[in-house]
Design an enzyme around this catalytic site. Structure first.
Site, PDB file in Angstrom:
ATOM      1  N   HIS A 105      20.876 -14.279  24.101  1.00 28.90           N
ATOM      2  CA  HIS A 105      19.885 -13.383  24.568  1.00 28.90           C
ATOM      3  C   HIS A 105      18.658 -14.197  24.864  1.00 28.90           C
ATOM      4  O   HIS A 105      18.248 -14.862  23.880  1.00 28.90           O
ATOM      5  CB  HIS A 105      19.375 -12.407  23.561  1.00 28.90           C
ATOM      6  CG  HIS A 105      18.308 -11.377  24.040  1.00 28.90           C
ATOM      7  ND1 HIS A 105      17.915 -10.357  23.260  1.00 28.90           N
ATOM      8  CD2 HIS A 105      17.579 -11.411  25.164  1.00 28.90           C
ATOM      9  CE1 HIS A 105      17.088  -9.574  23.706  1.00 28.90           C
ATOM     10  NE2 HIS A 105      16.695 -10.414  24.843  1.00 28.90           N
ATOM     11  N   HIS A 152      25.601  -4.104  18.158  1.00 23.09           N
ATOM     12  CA  HIS A 152      24.296  -4.276  17.449  1.00 23.09           C
ATOM     13  C   HIS A 152      24.500  -3.578  15.958  1.00 23.09           C
ATOM     14  O   HIS A 152      24.798  -2.603  15.614  1.00 23.09           O
ATOM     15  CB  HIS A 152      23.020  -3.567  18.180  1.00 23.09           C
ATOM     16  CG  HIS A 152      21.865  -4.014  17.905  1.00 23.09           C
ATOM     17  ND1 HIS A 152      21.400  -3.758  16.759  1.00 23.09           N
ATOM     18  CD2 HIS A 152      20.951  -4.975  18.570  1.00 23.09           C
ATOM     19  CE1 HIS A 152      20.287  -4.560  16.721  1.00 23.09           C
ATOM     20  NE2 HIS A 152      20.097  -5.025  17.702  1.00 23.09           N
ATOM     21  N   ASN A 177      27.784 -13.334  19.444  1.00 24.32           N
ATOM     22  CA  ASN A 177      26.274 -13.777  19.807  1.00 24.32           C
ATOM     23  C   ASN A 177      25.677 -14.801  18.964  1.00 24.32           C
ATOM     24  O   ASN A 177      25.812 -14.591  17.670  1.00 24.32           O
ATOM     25  CB  ASN A 177      25.446 -12.354  19.558  1.00 24.32           C
ATOM     26  CG  ASN A 177      24.042 -12.551  19.870  1.00 24.32           C
ATOM     27  OD1 ASN A 177      23.404 -13.500  19.295  1.00 24.32           O
ATOM     28  ND2 ASN A 177      23.531 -11.583  20.576  1.00 24.32           N
ATOM     29  N   ARG A 202      15.112 -14.462  25.323  1.00 23.27           N
ATOM     30  CA  ARG A 202      13.916 -13.734  25.273  1.00 23.27           C
ATOM     31  C   ARG A 202      12.902 -14.347  26.042  1.00 23.27           C
ATOM     32  O   ARG A 202      12.693 -15.356  26.059  1.00 23.27           O
ATOM     33  CB  ARG A 202      13.517 -13.373  23.641  1.00 23.27           C
ATOM     34  CG  ARG A 202      14.774 -12.413  22.969  1.00 23.27           C
ATOM     35  CD  ARG A 202      14.317 -12.007  21.621  1.00 23.27           C
ATOM     36  NE  ARG A 202      13.251 -11.150  21.636  1.00 23.27           N
ATOM     37  CZ  ARG A 202      13.517  -9.795  21.394  1.00 23.27           C
ATOM     38  NH1 ARG A 202      14.835  -9.270  21.074  1.00 23.27           N
ATOM     39  NH2 ARG A 202      12.658  -9.002  21.619  1.00 23.27           N
ATOM     40  N   ARG A 216      12.312 -17.146  21.381  1.00 19.07           N
ATOM     41  CA  ARG A 216      12.027 -17.178  20.002  1.00 19.07           C
ATOM     42  C   ARG A 216      13.404 -17.843  19.463  1.00 19.07           C
ATOM     43  O   ARG A 216      13.409 -18.324  18.337  1.00 19.07           O
ATOM     44  CB  ARG A 216      11.712 -15.760  19.297  1.00 19.07           C
ATOM     45  CG  ARG A 216      13.003 -14.955  19.496  1.00 19.07           C
ATOM     46  CD  ARG A 216      12.589 -13.625  18.450  1.00 19.07           C
ATOM     47  NE  ARG A 216      11.648 -12.769  19.105  1.00 19.07           N
ATOM     48  CZ  ARG A 216      11.357 -11.606  18.896  1.00 19.07           C
ATOM     49  NH1 ARG A 216      11.790 -11.002  18.171  1.00 19.07           N
ATOM     50  NH2 ARG A 216      10.335 -10.865  19.772  1.00 19.07           N
ATOM     51  N   GLU A 276      27.094  -1.102  27.795  1.00 23.71           N
ATOM     52  CA  GLU A 276      27.086  -1.403  26.005  1.00 23.71           C
ATOM     53  C   GLU A 276      26.439  -0.350  25.413  1.00 23.71           C
ATOM     54  O   GLU A 276      25.230  -0.205  25.528  1.00 23.71           O
ATOM     55  CB  GLU A 276      26.579  -2.777  25.875  1.00 23.71           C
ATOM     56  CG  GLU A 276      26.911  -3.129  24.491  1.00 23.71           C
ATOM     57  CD  GLU A 276      26.812  -4.728  24.169  1.00 23.71           C
ATOM     58  OE1 GLU A 276      27.287  -5.604  25.090  1.00 23.71           O
ATOM     59  OE2 GLU A 276      26.320  -4.856  23.108  1.00 23.71           O
ATOM     60  N   HIS A 329      21.450 -16.477  16.628  1.00 25.81           N
ATOM     61  CA  HIS A 329      20.699 -16.878  15.198  1.00 25.81           C
ATOM     62  C   HIS A 329      21.197 -18.284  14.840  1.00 25.81           C
ATOM     63  O   HIS A 329      20.518 -18.523  13.770  1.00 25.81           O
ATOM     64  CB  HIS A 329      20.884 -15.571  14.507  1.00 25.81           C
ATOM     65  CG  HIS A 329      20.023 -14.365  14.926  1.00 25.81           C
ATOM     66  ND1 HIS A 329      18.737 -14.349  15.108  1.00 25.81           N
ATOM     67  CD2 HIS A 329      20.539 -13.424  15.145  1.00 25.81           C
ATOM     68  CE1 HIS A 329      18.501 -12.987  15.536  1.00 25.81           C
ATOM     69  NE2 HIS A 329      19.496 -12.575  15.594  1.00 25.81           N
ATOM     70  N   GLU A 346      22.183 -12.005  27.909  1.00 24.36           N
ATOM     71  CA  GLU A 346      21.463 -10.983  27.509  1.00 24.36           C
ATOM     72  C   GLU A 346      20.062 -11.216  27.847  1.00 24.36           C
ATOM     73  O   GLU A 346      19.599 -12.185  27.815  1.00 24.36           O
ATOM     74  CB  GLU A 346      21.447 -10.594  26.196  1.00 24.36           C
ATOM     75  CG  GLU A 346      22.497  -9.840  25.529  1.00 24.36           C
ATOM     76  CD  GLU A 346      22.430  -9.438  24.299  1.00 24.36           C
ATOM     77  OE1 GLU A 346      21.342  -9.503  23.900  1.00 24.36           O
ATOM     78  OE2 GLU A 346      23.422  -8.978  23.564  1.00 24.36           O
ATOM     79  N   THR A 399      16.357  -6.154  19.081  1.00 20.76           N
ATOM     80  CA  THR A 399      16.260  -4.984  20.333  1.00 20.76           C
ATOM     81  C   THR A 399      16.706  -3.492  19.317  1.00 20.76           C
ATOM     82  O   THR A 399      17.706  -3.335  19.015  1.00 20.76           O
ATOM     83  CB  THR A 399      17.628  -5.337  21.242  1.00 20.76           C
ATOM     84  OG1 THR A 399      17.609  -6.619  21.403  1.00 20.76           O
ATOM     85  CG2 THR A 399      17.611  -4.554  22.599  1.00 20.76           C
TER      86      THR A 399
END
Ligand code: PXP
Length: 247
Positions: A46, A197, A10, A48, A52, A154, A13, A73, A104
């Site tokens: 993801h 996660h 992922n 969003r 962000r 998931e 970030h 995602e 999340t």
């Protein structure tokens, strides 16, 4: 099913760091290409509602520049459905989303919205996306995911990781037992099982050892670790731990 455990990286970030200064770097696509060389089997991003971290432009760049499959995602909203249908990523993972949350927080409450979600995922599946639902390790949620026609669940490992970080080892082990039991339950219903996660080098092994789990999605820890050892070595170490746990 005890095939090779896939690792989805992922890259959200990387975009978080970029957006902190409104610059054009660091580039999530560049991170994804390094992840591929380091042994990742897929890339997760993801998008969003508040953009962000990952942006619409990032999704376009990833779709155009990646050879690895992209797992998009997103929340189950009309806007996101339209974006997913336009790009047709390999996989779409539905997650709950609240504007005020930092990440999340829980799994999707599929049981509460079965009818709406069944209608929501049907066109995505028809467009060739593998639909995954991010849920807590909970039998009624898994049964609902199966009923609405999802291919994948998931399982949320956030609580297991938080208990570990807080030194609450009895609760951690109870959560791990629940994840183990629900992975078996979901696989028994014919669902492909993923997990993710909050996973770190300290918490990944018991999850990687679950034979029904086909894929782990890991981001935040690895992007942080990349500051110290570089992204490629950070991912390779995760891959090594996963493979060792699986063996
Ligand atoms: N899986 C899902 C469904 C997620 O929402 C996230 C976080 O975006 C992850 C995995 C990865 O979590 P982390 O970044 O904590 O490794």
């Amino acid at each position: 099913m005890t095939g090779k455990l896939r690792l989805g990286i992922n890259i959200d970030h990387v975009a978080t760091v970029r957006n902190a200064r409104g610059s054009s770097y660091p580039d999530p696509l560049r991170a994804a290409l390094i992840a591929e060389k380091a042994g990742a089997d897929g890339i997760t991003a993801h998008l969003r509602e508040d953009r962000r971290h990952i942006s619409d432009t990032d999704i376009e760049a990833l779709m155009g520049g990646l050879t690895l499959p992209l797992n998009l995602e997103m929340a189950a909203t009309a806007e996101m459905q339209e974006i997913a249908l336009r790009h047709r990523p390999h996989a779409v993972c539905l997650v709950p989303e609240k504007r005020e949350e930092r990440t999340t927080e829980g799994g999707l409450d599929v049981a509460r919205e079965e009818n709406r979600l069944a209608h929501f995922i049907a066109p995505l599946a028809a467009a060739g996306c593998r639909v995954s639902i991010f849920i807590a390790a909970d039998a009624p949620q898994i049964e609902s995911a199966k009923r609405i026609g999802a291919a994948v669940v998931e399982l949320h490992t956030g609580a297991y990781c938080d208990f570990h970080a807080e030194g609450r080892f009895e609760e951690r082990d109870a959560e791990l037992a629940r994840l183990r039991e629900m992975a078996t339950f979901a696989a028994g219903l014919g669902l492909e099982v993923h997990a993710g996660h909050g996973l770190t080098y300290d918490t990944v092994s018991p999850i990687a050892a679950l034979p029904e789990v086909a894929e782990l999605n890991i981001g935040h820890f690895l992007i942080g670790e990349a500051i110290f050892r570089g992204l490629d070595p950070a991912i390779r170490e995760m891959r090594r731990l996963m493979d060792a746990a699986r063996a």
